[in-house]
Structures are given as structure tokens and as C-alpha cells.
Motif scaffolding. Structure first.
Motif, PDB file in Angstrom:
ATOM      1  N   SER A  91     -21.855  -1.170  66.460  1.00 63.97           N
ATOM      2  CA  SER A  91     -21.537   0.078  65.756  1.00 63.97           C
ATOM      3  C   SER A  91     -20.067   0.122  65.356  1.00 63.97           C
ATOM      4  O   SER A  91     -19.734   0.485  64.219  1.00 63.97           O
ATOM      5  CB  SER A  91     -21.867   1.280  66.632  1.00 63.97           C
ATOM      6  N   LYS A  92     -19.183  -0.248  66.273  1.00 63.42           N
ATOM      7  CA  LYS A  92     -17.750  -0.234  65.953  1.00 63.42           C
ATOM      8  C   LYS A  92     -17.403  -1.297  64.916  1.00 63.42           C
ATOM      9  O   LYS A  92     -16.567  -1.075  64.050  1.00 63.42           O
ATOM     10  CB  LYS A  92     -16.929  -0.403  67.225  1.00 63.42           C
ATOM     11  N   GLU A 133     -35.243  -7.287  73.604  1.00 64.57           N
ATOM     12  CA  GLU A 133     -35.958  -6.758  72.447  1.00 64.57           C
ATOM     13  C   GLU A 133     -35.602  -5.289  72.198  1.00 64.57           C
ATOM     14  O   GLU A 133     -35.473  -4.865  71.053  1.00 64.57           O
ATOM     15  CB  GLU A 133     -37.475  -6.916  72.655  1.00 64.57           C
ATOM     16  N   GLU A 134     -35.410  -4.543  73.256  1.00 61.95           N
ATOM     17  CA  GLU A 134     -35.069  -3.117  73.122  1.00 61.95           C
ATOM     18  C   GLU A 134     -33.710  -2.942  72.438  1.00 61.95           C
ATOM     19  O   GLU A 134     -33.576  -2.159  71.490  1.00 61.95           O
ATOM     20  CB  GLU A 134     -35.049  -2.466  74.507  1.00 61.95           C
ATOM     21  N   VAL A 135     -32.712  -3.673  72.899  1.00 58.68           N
ATOM     22  CA  VAL A 135     -31.377  -3.598  72.305  1.00 58.68           C
ATOM     23  C   VAL A 135     -31.409  -4.110  70.872  1.00 58.68           C
ATOM     24  O   VAL A 135     -30.776  -3.540  69.970  1.00 58.68           O
ATOM     25  CB  VAL A 135     -30.352  -4.386  73.158  1.00 58.68           C
ATOM     26  N   LYS A 136     -32.155  -5.169  70.650  1.00 55.76           N
ATOM     27  CA  LYS A 136     -32.289  -5.727  69.303  1.00 55.76           C
ATOM     28  C   LYS A 136     -32.815  -4.677  68.325  1.00 55.76           C
ATOM     29  O   LYS A 136     -32.284  -4.506  67.228  1.00 55.76           O
ATOM     30  CB  LYS A 136     -33.228  -6.941  69.348  1.00 55.76           C
ATOM     31  N   GLN A 137     -33.854  -3.956  68.721  1.00 52.58           N
ATOM     32  CA  GLN A 137     -34.434  -2.932  67.845  1.00 52.58           C
ATOM     33  C   GLN A 137     -33.445  -1.793  67.591  1.00 52.58           C
ATOM     34  O   GLN A 137     -33.364  -1.277  66.474  1.00 52.58           O
ATOM     35  CB  GLN A 137     -35.740  -2.395  68.441  1.00 52.58           C
ATOM     36  N   LEU A 138     -32.697  -1.396  68.614  1.00 58.41           N
ATOM     37  CA  LEU A 138     -31.685  -0.344  68.432  1.00 58.41           C
ATOM     38  C   LEU A 138     -30.617  -0.773  67.426  1.00 58.41           C
ATOM     39  O   LEU A 138     -30.211   0.004  66.560  1.00 58.41           O
ATOM     40  CB  LEU A 138     -31.032   0.005  69.769  1.00 58.41           C
ATOM     41  N   ILE A 139     -30.174  -2.014  67.532  1.00 58.99           N
ATOM     42  CA  ILE A 139     -29.152  -2.525  66.615  1.00 58.99           C
ATOM     43  C   ILE A 139     -29.703  -2.626  65.198  1.00 58.99           C
ATOM     44  O   ILE A 139     -29.037  -2.240  64.233  1.00 58.99           O
ATOM     45  CB  ILE A 139     -28.612  -3.887  67.108  1.00 58.99           C
ATOM     46  N   ALA A 182     -29.815   0.818  63.733  1.00 57.52           N
ATOM     47  CA  ALA A 182     -28.480   1.366  63.471  1.00 57.52           C
ATOM     48  C   ALA A 182     -27.815   0.725  62.262  1.00 57.52           C
ATOM     49  O   ALA A 182     -27.057   1.379  61.542  1.00 57.52           O
ATOM     50  CB  ALA A 182     -27.595   1.203  64.702  1.00 57.52           C
ATOM     51  N   THR A 183     -28.085  -0.562  62.023  1.00 60.88           N
ATOM     52  CA  THR A 183     -27.402  -1.277  60.940  1.00 60.88           C
ATOM     53  C   THR A 183     -28.222  -1.383  59.665  1.00 60.88           C
ATOM     54  O   THR A 183     -27.667  -1.646  58.603  1.00 60.88           O
ATOM     55  CB  THR A 183     -27.035  -2.703  61.381  1.00 60.88           C
ATOM     56  N   SER A 184     -29.524  -1.225  59.749  1.00 60.57           N
ATOM     57  CA  SER A 184     -30.433  -1.406  58.604  1.00 60.57           C
ATOM     58  C   SER A 184     -30.355  -2.813  58.025  1.00 60.57           C
ATOM     59  O   SER A 184     -30.598  -3.011  56.842  1.00 60.57           O
ATOM     60  CB  SER A 184     -30.153  -0.373  57.506  1.00 60.57           C
ATOM     61  N   LEU A 185     -29.984  -3.790  58.851  1.00 55.38           N
ATOM     62  CA  LEU A 185     -29.919  -5.182  58.406  1.00 55.38           C
ATOM     63  C   LEU A 185     -31.227  -5.887  58.730  1.00 55.38           C
ATOM     64  O   LEU A 185     -31.961  -5.479  59.627  1.00 55.38           O
ATOM     65  CB  LEU A 185     -28.770  -5.917  59.090  1.00 55.38           C
TER      66      LEU A 185
END
Length: 154
Positions: free
Chosen positions: A49-50, A80-86, A89-92
Motif C-alpha cells: 500500500s505504501k 493466499e489470504e494476503v495475496k488476495q488482499l494485495i 488493494a492494487t487492482s493488478l
């Protein structure tokens, strides 16, 4: 790009943000090529995010923007959980290993000899081509050593 490099390095000195685990010793946050940029940071939501915020500030200041159709994010050792959150958040788009950059396969783990097949083929074609016919055997060995040494550095 020097400003972006400094911002990314400074970013890693802020709380809750860190280098990619394999890049800590070198202090490596990015690789910049003519029209490519690779950013290496720890795979967690606060760090990403930063970094995204810093990229947006840089884009506003410089007028340079990433082509989001060609931009991908790669994960190694991230749940997998962190991956989905990222990704949310980034829409990449998530990229898939191995991918190639400058003809070299890039992978999250150690590369094996068979992954260098395309590069070896290009080297063979180089030595068969017309300009290399004018090189002596020692000259060809020197060129080969230079390429292989450069590959290790790359």
C-alpha cells in the motif's frame, strides 16, 4: 528514476515496510531498465500500500505512468489470504512464474540449467553468425566468458 529510487529506499526505512527478504543484504528495492521497472518489497499489505502511494506521488510529479495492461505483480512465499488482499488493494493482475525479462527466465526459486535453453540457443546462433567468423578461437572464448560472467551478475 533517481527520485523514485530514493523514495523506495527511504520507504524501506519507515515502520511496517521492509525490503524483500532476499534483497535485504544488497539493499535492493528496484531494477530499472529502459522501459521496465521491477520493484522488490516484502509481500504484505502495508508495504504494498505504501509503495503504491509512493508510485502515485512519483507519477504525479514526473508525468510517468505505468501501463496497467502490462503491469503484473508476482508473489513468492505469500499466503493466499494476503495475496488476495494485495490484489484487491492494487487492482493488478497476478503474474505467473517463470516469466522472461531480457530473454532470461525469472523464477521465485533457484533456476535450473534447462531454463537457460533459449539463452544458450541465442549464444550458439551468435557464434555461428557471420561477425563471429572473424574472431579467433581465443576471441570467441573471451566473448563467451564475458556473456556468462554478465549473466551471473544479471
Amino acid at each position: 528514476m533517481e527520485l523514485l529510487s530514493r523514495k523506495l529506499r527511504h520507504l524501506c526505512s519507515t515502520p511496517n515496510v521492509s525490503f524483500h527478504p532476499k534483497c535485504v543484504k544488497l539493499g535492493l528495492t528496484r531494477l530499472v531498465f529502459v522501459d521496465d521497472l521491477m520493484i522488490f518489497l516484502r509481500g504484505d499489505l502495508p508495504t504494498v500500500s505504501k509503495a503504491t502511494t509512493e508510485l502515485a506521488h512519483f507519477s504525479t510529479w514526473s508525468g510517468l505512468t505505468a501501463n496497467l495492461d502490462k503491469t503484473e505483480i508476482y508473489f513468492g512465499g505469500v499466503s493466499e489470504e494476503v495475496k488476495q488482499l494485495i490484489l484487491q488493494a492494487t487492482s493488478l493482475q497476478e503474474g505467473v512464474f517463470p516469466f522472461r525479462n531480457l530473454g532470461i527466465p525469472i523464477h521465485a526459486s533457484r533456476l535450473h540449467a534447462d531454463m537457460y535453453g533459449a539463452l544458450i540457443l541465442k549464444l550458439q546462433q551468435l557464434f555461428i553468425s557471420c561477425p563471429s567468423q572473424y574472431l579467433s578461437y581465443a576471441g570467441r572464448v573471451q566473448v563467451l566468458n564475458s556473456v556468462l560472467f554478465g549473466l551471473g551478475n544479471f
